[in-house]
Design a protein around this motif. Structure first.
Motif, short mmCIF file in Angstrom:
data_model
loop_
_atom_site.label_atom_id
_atom_site.label_comp_id
_atom_site.label_asym_id
_atom_site.label_seq_id
_atom_site.Cartn_x
_atom_site.Cartn_y
_atom_site.Cartn_z
N LEU A 52 46.02 -2.92 38.27
CA LEU A 52 45.88 -2.09 36.83
C LEU A 52 46.40 -0.75 36.98
O LEU A 52 47.59 -0.29 36.59
CB LEU A 52 44.89 -2.24 35.82
CG LEU A 52 45.27 -1.65 33.77
CD1 LEU A 52 45.63 -3.10 33.75
CD2 LEU A 52 44.58 -1.39 33.01
N GLY A 53 45.80 -0.57 37.83
CA GLY A 53 46.46 1.04 38.31
C GLY A 53 47.47 1.41 39.14
O GLY A 53 48.57 1.92 39.59
N ILE A 54 47.92 -0.03 40.19
CA ILE A 54 48.96 -0.24 40.80
C ILE A 54 50.39 -0.29 39.51
O ILE A 54 50.90 0.26 39.68
CB ILE A 54 48.80 -1.16 42.24
CG1 ILE A 54 47.80 -0.92 42.77
CG2 ILE A 54 50.49 -1.40 42.51
CD1 ILE A 54 47.95 -1.94 43.66
N VAL A 55 49.89 -1.58 38.50
CA VAL A 55 51.05 -1.74 38.11
C VAL A 55 51.27 -0.41 36.59
O VAL A 55 52.20 -0.26 36.41
CB VAL A 55 50.44 -2.17 36.73
CG1 VAL A 55 51.29 -3.00 36.06
CG2 VAL A 55 50.68 -4.32 37.23
N ALA A 56 50.17 0.24 36.74
CA ALA A 56 50.36 1.55 35.53
C ALA A 56 51.55 2.61 36.59
O ALA A 56 51.70 4.16 35.93
CB ALA A 56 48.74 2.20 35.55
#
Ligand code: ADP
Ligand code: ADP
Length: 228
Positions: A52-56
């Motif tokens: 999720l942090g990478i997509v964010a």
């Protein structure tokens, strides 16, 4: 059409050559269609928050890439907003001010910001609580405010990291129903991280099941039932 294209994404924390390196993700590939609600399901430590942090755009992938509408995601941006388990509201700002903060980048006048914030307060059913500070309201209400703040920039993609994990069971069910309604009314693409299978299935068009160590997509399950 695929809106988010996660292509063979790997993530290693620490020096990859060191004994202590942690392989959090190992070749995750996933396409998310516009307007789709995806639950990312898996046990604690399987790499859901990392993905999720990478997509964010909060952190880079160690290998592979993530595209949004064909362009690589390299940093956080207002077209993708995040709701965290711990709300992350500003304690020194009222509910209304927290939500207006989400509108800062939009170049609206103060009056327009007030109007949009009031409409969002209505959407998340916080009318009457706009002038309260976060510590004055319940956990469920804090998370409603955090959802409104995340919706404020009118993002294309809503990223939610165990958003209801800190709530009691009854409040959680209420908020689940609310987010199902809000996301479908607003037509948002949602990536929803959870370790709760019931919640994952209740909310999603598609459940992506991850396996731990190293984090991989184990299977993808389309949810055949219509959403509420
Ligand atoms: P989940 O969200 O599924 O619980 P995470 O993405 O938080 O999983 O973590 C995946 C793995 O990466 C875990 O083994 C975790 O301990 C490790 N990890 C997460 N963040 C860091 C970090 N900043 N530094 C080192 N290891 C980390
Ligand atoms: P939810 O957030 O899903 O509405 P909660 O369990 O958080 O559920 O709160 C239940 C209800 O209690 C709220 O809808 C609200 O009407 C009332 N409430 C909670 N906190 C406060 C508060 N600080 N002041 C006044 N009423 C409150």
């Amino acid at each position: 059409p695929v809106q988010i294209s996660i292509q063979n994404v790997g993530k290693i924390y620490g020096d990859p050559n060191a004994e202590s390196a942690v392989v959090a993700l190992d070749g995750v590939t996933l396409g998310v269609r516009r307007g789709e609600f995806i639950s990312l399901l898996g046990p604690s430590g399987c790499g859901k928050s990392t993905l999720l942090g990478i997509v964010a755009g909060f952190q880079p992938a160690s290998s592979g890439q993530v595209l949004q509408d064909g362009r690589p995601i390299t940093r956080p941006g207002p077209t993708r907003t995040v709701v965290f388990q711990d709300y992350a509201l500003f304690g020194w700002m009222t509910i209304q001010a927290n939500i207006e903060f989400g509108l800062k980048a939009k170049g609206l006048s103060k009056r327009e910001r007030g109007e949009v914030a009031r409409s969002l307060i209505d959407t998340v059913r916080l009318t009457g609580f706009e002038d309260k500070y976060p510590h004055e309201v319940s956990g469920g209400m804090k998370q409603r405010a955090a959802i409104a703040r995340a919706l404020a920039p009118d993002p294309d993609i809503l990223l939610m990291d165990e958003p209801f994990g800190a709530l009691d069971a009854q409040t959680r069910v209420l908020l689940q129903e609310e987010i199902a309604r809000i996301s479908s009314e607003a037509g948002k693409t949602v990536l929803f991280v959870t370790h709760g299978i019931e919640e994952a299935v209740f909310l999603a068009d598609r459940v992506v099941v991850m396996s731990p160590r190293p984090g991989r997509v184990r299977e993808e399950v389309a949810v055949p039932l219509p959403r509420p």
